[in-house]
Scaffold this active site. Structure first.
Site, short mmCIF file in Angstrom:
data_model
loop_
_atom_site.label_atom_id
_atom_site.label_comp_id
_atom_site.label_asym_id
_atom_site.label_seq_id
_atom_site.Cartn_x
_atom_site.Cartn_y
_atom_site.Cartn_z
CD1 TRP A 1 -1.51 -0.49 -0.93
CD2 TRP A 1 0.07 -1.60 -2.58
NE1 TRP A 1 -0.01 -0.25 -0.36
CE2 TRP A 1 0.84 -0.64 -1.29
CE3 TRP A 1 0.56 -2.34 -3.85
CZ2 TRP A 1 1.90 -1.05 -1.55
CZ3 TRP A 1 2.13 -1.92 -3.09
CH2 TRP A 1 2.72 -1.58 -2.85
CE LYS A 2 -10.02 1.38 -0.57
NZ LYS A 2 -10.88 2.45 0.06
CG HIS B 1 -12.32 -2.56 2.84
ND1 HIS B 1 -13.47 -2.02 1.17
CD2 HIS B 1 -11.76 -1.42 2.50
CE1 HIS B 1 -12.79 -0.82 1.51
NE2 HIS B 1 -11.86 -0.08 2.17
N GLY C 1 -12.28 7.38 0.92
CA GLY C 1 -11.62 8.10 -0.20
C GLY C 1 -13.07 9.57 -1.10
N GLY D 1 -6.31 3.64 2.09
CA GLY D 1 -6.03 3.35 1.29
C GLY D 1 -6.05 4.65 0.35
N GLY D 2 -6.58 5.18 -0.38
CA GLY D 2 -5.68 6.43 -1.09
C GLY D 2 -4.48 7.06 -0.50
#
Ligand code: 13P
Length: 250
Positions: free
Chosen positions: A10-11, A94, A172, A233-234
């Site tokens: 979820w960064k 990461h 991303g 990610g996104g």
């Protein structure tokens, strides 16, 4: 033989309330999954998300940890603090940690060894930049990251380790490596494990792909022989995209 493993990173997104709301939807939607699943919320939401995931089978992950066990390290979070919150998995190395925060292979290796000693599972991320790819250096870069990142790691600890291949240029950006391009690097990673730790280990290692994974491309990626899962990610930030990715094989 290798259980599919889908993880959401979820960064630096979501307040506690937003994180709990997403975790609750995921826990509900993925109750009967036969895949291994993990989500890594920001540190501030770990405790609340852990509570929301109770009984769901979705593992709680962290996005980073300190390289030291404790001490005068302002702003850092230790592996024991994470375990205390029920965290089972930690993402280490990461590309954003490597390239934006300048983490070296040595620091990453220190974190990997500490996490493993403390009984944590690790997702070790590797991957090349666009310049490195264009210079034909993918295998050299990924091989060096594996060699350095896993330096001193015994064969017996490798069942706690997952590798995530995340080409930096695909993170991303909406650009995904083609399934065949990704698989070629995954195959190289497996060959590296075979040469370093033996063929049985190479066959059992879980190697995730990460970089613009979406509901529309997960099936083609997972169809490849050497791709065993995804680090997302996104598309992990919304149930409407993370649920179909996690259920790609339903
Ligand atoms: P995106 O899925 O947003 O490309 O991010 C991938 C990633 O960095 C997961 O760790």
């Amino acid at each position: 033989m290798r259980q599919p493993y889908v993880a959401g990173n979820w960064k630096m997104y979501k307040t506690v309330a937003e994180a709990v709301s997403l975790a609750t939807e995921l826990a509900d939607g993925l109750k009967h999954s036969r895949n291994k699943l993990m989500v890594a919320p920001p540190f501030t939401a770990l405790s609340a998300v852990g509570a929301a995931l109770t009984g769901s089978g979705i593992l709680l992950g962290a996005q980073n940890m300190a390289a030291e066990l404790e001490g005068a390290h302002t702003g850092e979070i230790s592996v024991r603090m994470l375990k205390d919150l029920g965290v089972r998995v930690v993402i280490i190395g990461h590309s954003e940690r490597r390239h934006v925060y300048h983490e070296s292979d040595e620091l990453i290796n220190q974190k990997v060894r500490l996490a493993l000693t403390e009984g944590m599972e690790v997702i070790l991320c590797v991957g090349e930049t666009l310049d490195e790819r264009e210079a034909g250096e993918v295998e050299r870069v990924v091989g060096t990251q594996l060699q350095a990142g896993l330096s001193g790691v015994e064969l017996g600890s490798l069942e706690q380790v997952t590798i995530a291949y995340e080409p930096v240029w695909a993170i991303g950006t909406g650009k995904t490596a083609t399934p065949a391009d990704a698989d070629a690097v995954h195959q190289y990673i497996r060959r590296w494990f075979s040469e370093t730790y033996g063929s049985d280990t190479a066959l059992s290692m879980i190697v995730q792909y990460g970089g613009s994974v979406k509901p529309g491309n997960i099936a083609a990626l997972m169809n490849m022989e050497n791709i065993d899962g995804a680090l997302v990610g996104g598309a992990s930030l919304k149930a409407e995209t993370f649920l179909p990715i996690s259920r790609f094989n339903d």
